[in-house]
Scaffold this motif. Structure first.
Motif, PDB file in Angstrom:
ATOM      1  N   ASN A  63       0.837  -1.207   0.000  1.00 25.66           N
ATOM      2  CA  ASN A  63       0.000   0.000   0.000  1.00 25.66           C
ATOM      3  C   ASN A  63       0.870   1.255   0.000  1.00 25.66           C
ATOM      4  O   ASN A  63       0.565   2.236  -0.678  1.00 25.66           O
ATOM      5  CB  ASN A  63      -0.925   0.016   1.221  1.00 25.66           C
ATOM      6  CG  ASN A  63      -1.997  -1.054   1.148  1.00 25.66           C
ATOM      7  OD1 ASN A  63      -2.264  -1.605   0.077  1.00 25.66           O
ATOM      8  ND2 ASN A  63      -2.603  -1.367   2.280  1.00 25.66           N
ATOM      9  N   TYR A  64       1.946   1.196   0.757  1.00 21.95           N
ATOM     10  CA  TYR A  64       2.871   2.330   0.800  1.00 21.95           C
ATOM     11  C   TYR A  64       3.460   2.574  -0.593  1.00 21.95           C
ATOM     12  O   TYR A  64       3.502   3.715  -1.076  1.00 21.95           O
ATOM     13  CB  TYR A  64       3.984   2.054   1.824  1.00 21.95           C
ATOM     14  CG  TYR A  64       5.034   3.130   1.842  1.00 21.95           C
ATOM     15  CD1 TYR A  64       4.835   4.306   2.545  1.00 21.95           C
ATOM     16  CD2 TYR A  64       6.216   2.980   1.118  1.00 21.95           C
ATOM     17  CE1 TYR A  64       5.788   5.315   2.532  1.00 21.95           C
ATOM     18  CE2 TYR A  64       7.167   3.982   1.097  1.00 21.95           C
ATOM     19  CZ  TYR A  64       6.944   5.150   1.807  1.00 21.95           C
ATOM     20  OH  TYR A  64       7.886   6.138   1.778  1.00 21.95           O
ATOM     21  N   ALA A  65       3.890   1.501  -1.247  1.00 20.90           N
ATOM     22  CA  ALA A  65       4.477   1.618  -2.591  1.00 20.90           C
ATOM     23  C   ALA A  65       3.442   2.183  -3.568  1.00 20.90           C
ATOM     24  O   ALA A  65       3.759   3.022  -4.414  1.00 20.90           O
ATOM     25  CB  ALA A  65       4.969   0.251  -3.062  1.00 20.90           C
ATOM     26  N   ARG A  90       1.342   6.683  -6.843  1.00 20.70           N
ATOM     27  CA  ARG A  90       0.283   7.623  -7.210  1.00 20.70           C
ATOM     28  C   ARG A  90       0.698   9.071  -7.009  1.00 20.70           C
ATOM     29  O   ARG A  90       0.352   9.947  -7.789  1.00 20.70           O
ATOM     30  CB  ARG A  90      -0.959   7.388  -6.340  1.00 20.70           C
ATOM     31  CG  ARG A  90      -1.785   6.279  -6.831  1.00 20.70           C
ATOM     32  CD  ARG A  90      -2.893   5.931  -5.860  1.00 20.70           C
ATOM     33  NE  ARG A  90      -3.433   4.665  -6.289  1.00 20.70           N
ATOM     34  CZ  ARG A  90      -4.284   4.551  -7.294  1.00 20.70           C
ATOM     35  NH1 ARG A  90      -4.734   5.621  -7.913  1.00 20.70           N
ATOM     36  NH2 ARG A  90      -4.713   3.367  -7.677  1.00 20.70           N
ATOM     37  N   ALA A  91       1.426   9.309  -5.917  1.00 23.93           N
ATOM     38  CA  ALA A  91       1.792  10.688  -5.583  1.00 23.93           C
ATOM     39  C   ALA A  91       2.928  11.187  -6.471  1.00 23.93           C
ATOM     40  O   ALA A  91       3.055  12.387  -6.700  1.00 23.93           O
ATOM     41  CB  ALA A  91       2.200  10.763  -4.117  1.00 23.93           C
ATOM     42  N   GLY A 151      -8.905  11.332  -6.434  1.00 27.06           N
ATOM     43  CA  GLY A 151      -7.968  11.943  -7.382  1.00 27.06           C
ATOM     44  C   GLY A 151      -7.832  13.449  -7.224  1.00 27.06           C
ATOM     45  O   GLY A 151      -7.577  14.165  -8.185  1.00 27.06           O
ATOM     46  N   GLN A 152      -8.010  13.920  -5.995  1.00 27.25           N
ATOM     47  CA  GLN A 152      -7.927  15.362  -5.736  1.00 27.25           C
ATOM     48  C   GLN A 152      -6.506  15.704  -5.270  1.00 27.25           C
ATOM     49  O   GLN A 152      -6.128  15.361  -4.157  1.00 27.25           O
ATOM     50  CB  GLN A 152      -8.924  15.673  -4.616  1.00 27.25           C
ATOM     51  CG  GLN A 152      -9.349  17.093  -4.480  1.00 27.25           C
ATOM     52  CD  GLN A 152     -10.459  17.199  -3.418  1.00 27.25           C
ATOM     53  OE1 GLN A 152     -10.268  16.825  -2.269  1.00 27.25           O
ATOM     54  NE2 GLN A 152     -11.613  17.695  -3.810  1.00 27.25           N
ATOM     55  N   MET A 153      -5.715  16.336  -6.136  1.00 24.32           N
ATOM     56  CA  MET A 153      -4.337  16.662  -5.761  1.00 24.32           C
ATOM     57  C   MET A 153      -4.171  18.177  -5.601  1.00 24.32           C
ATOM     58  O   MET A 153      -5.081  18.940  -5.881  1.00 24.32           O
ATOM     59  CB  MET A 153      -3.346  16.095  -6.777  1.00 24.32           C
ATOM     60  CG  MET A 153      -3.216  14.568  -6.718  1.00 24.32           C
ATOM     61  SD  MET A 153      -2.796  13.880  -5.072  1.00 24.32           S
ATOM     62  CE  MET A 153      -1.049  14.292  -4.952  1.00 24.32           C
TER      63      MET A 153
END
Ligand SMILES: *Cc1c(COP(=O)(O)O)cnc(C)c1O
Length: 394
Positions: free
Chosen positions: A27-29, A34-35, A217-219
């Motif tokens: 999950n961390y990866a 994504r980030a 998907g809010q960045m």
């Protein structure tokens, strides 16, 4: 089938939780992916890592070279330090100015949102000391209002010894209305960061995005994210709102062993004159896991069940230390058999969301109810043997 545990402790009280630390690493990866490579992850480990055990979770993140972890619990943060983990720990708050000296003693980074705390940091130290500033971009909880933030940061920067290393906000939501509210909050926060930069206040770490934002998907324009839920494979927004596939649950199972098989004569006299009538004329199973261990009574009419040999069997009663269920017509059961309270068995599976629904609460409530009560078993694939932590509390 050979028992999973030889461990003495579990013969005395065979009920436990299983956590998959490889799911945590995966999950961390996924979050980092994504980030993007230039965005730092400040992992949210508050509330004993959402009930997953802060030391075990912090170890994994430290091994993965995560940028920082965060919590509001001083006790949890000290447990991490006592385990020899030296990674940066951002404290969300939860303290009085008088507590700051102890924070610094454990090398914890305080969050500052009032002058009292800022002065306390400045007075408690003689060398450069990092702090983060929290802005309240709309939650109405902790933080300095966006309109006052710039003047406040300027005042804090002026204090001796203080380095403002980060500025952050938190915008938690569950539904479409919340998503729109958060979009506006992120807009306000982006504007603040831009204005700070324009006016010569370039703060190294900026952060606003947490799990709900990531799920839709809010960045933003920041260079860090602070996810909690997703790290543990928990959803933080309503089903249907998210546009990403769920992450892997790190809480993999809650299990107990059968300690008693009750058989009752199918006696009509007992039934009509009886009191615990649900339990007559049937075979019942009992496991040593009750209210005391974190299992809350199901709401009336909820189809609460456990799994045994792949069968879904109705819960008949939950008392302080025991849970009783209907064995129905299930044959070949024996004392010591593994009963699944949460997780997979055969083709069936009880999810955390299902358990929360039966208990008429949210998944965080279920996690908090179980936290610190049962032994935790961590199973990283990278270790040859699963190991058991008798970490009843951190
Ligand atoms: C809890 C918390 C987070 C993480 O939120 P999730 O919804 O679990 O991702 C981030 N920032 C702050 C300040 C928090 O309190």
């Amino acid at each position: 089938m050979a028992p999973v545990f030889q461990d003495n402790e579990l013969s005395m009280h065979p009920a436990w939780m299983e956590f998959d630390l490889d799911a945590l690493a995966a999950n961390y990866a996924e979050l980092q992916q994504r980030a993007g490579p230039n965005v730092r992850i400040i992992a949210s480990l508050k509330a004993n890592a959402y009930g997953h055990g802060i030391v075990a979770v912090a170890k994994v993140l430290s091994d993965l070279d995560a940028f920082a972890i965060s919590t509001g619990s001083f006790r949890d943060a000290v447990a991490v330090r006592d385990a020899g983990i030296t990674m940066p720990i951002l404290m969300f708050g939860g303290n009085l100015p008088a507590g700051i000296a102890e924070y610094l003693r454990y090398d914890l980074i305080p969050t500052v949102y009032n002058m009292e705390t800022a002065r306390a940091v400045s007075e408690a130290t003689s060398g450069p000391t990092p702090v983060y500033i929290k802005v309240d971009a709309g939650m109405g909880r902790l933080g300095i209002a966006p309109q006052q933030a710039e003047a406040f940061i300027r005042a804090v920067v002026e204090l001796p010894h203080i380095i403002v290393e980060g500025v952050y906000t938190h915008l938690s939501f569950k539904d479409a209305a919340g998503q729109e509210w958060s979009r506006q909050g992120i807009g306000r926060f982006n504007a603040l960061i831009a204005s700070l930069r324009q006016n010569g206040l370039d703060i190294p770490v900026t952060q606003a995005v947490a799990s709900s934002n990531l799920m839709v998907g809010q960045m933003d324009d920041c260079n860090a994210i602070c996810p909690g839920h997703l790290l543990y494979g928990l959803a933080s927004v309503a089903p249907g709102l998210a546009d990403i596939a769920p992450f892997e649950p790190v809480l993999h199972a809650i299990k107990a062993r059968l300690i008693h098989i009750g058989t009752f004569p199918n006696d009509p006299a007992l039934k009509t004159g009886g009191y615990h009538v649900k339990r007559q004329g049937t075979r019942t199973g009992v496991v040593p896991l009750g209210l005391f261990d974190g299992y809350r009574k199901p709401r009336a009419g909820a189809p609460a069940a456990v799994l045994l040999k792949g069968r879904r069997l109705p819960v008949l009663g939950v008392s302080l230390e025991h849970l009783t269920f209907d064995l129905c017509d299930l044959e070949d059961v024996a004392i010591g058999d593994e009963v699944v309270i949460l997780g997979n068995d055969g083709d069936d599976r009880i999810t955390l969301a299902e358990l929360a629904d039966w208990q008429g609460c949210g998944v965080l409530d279920v996690l908090m109810n179980f936290d610190g009560r049962l032994p935790r078993r961590y199973t990283p694939r990278s270790r040859p043997q699963p190991y058991l932590s008798n970490e009843f509390s951190p």
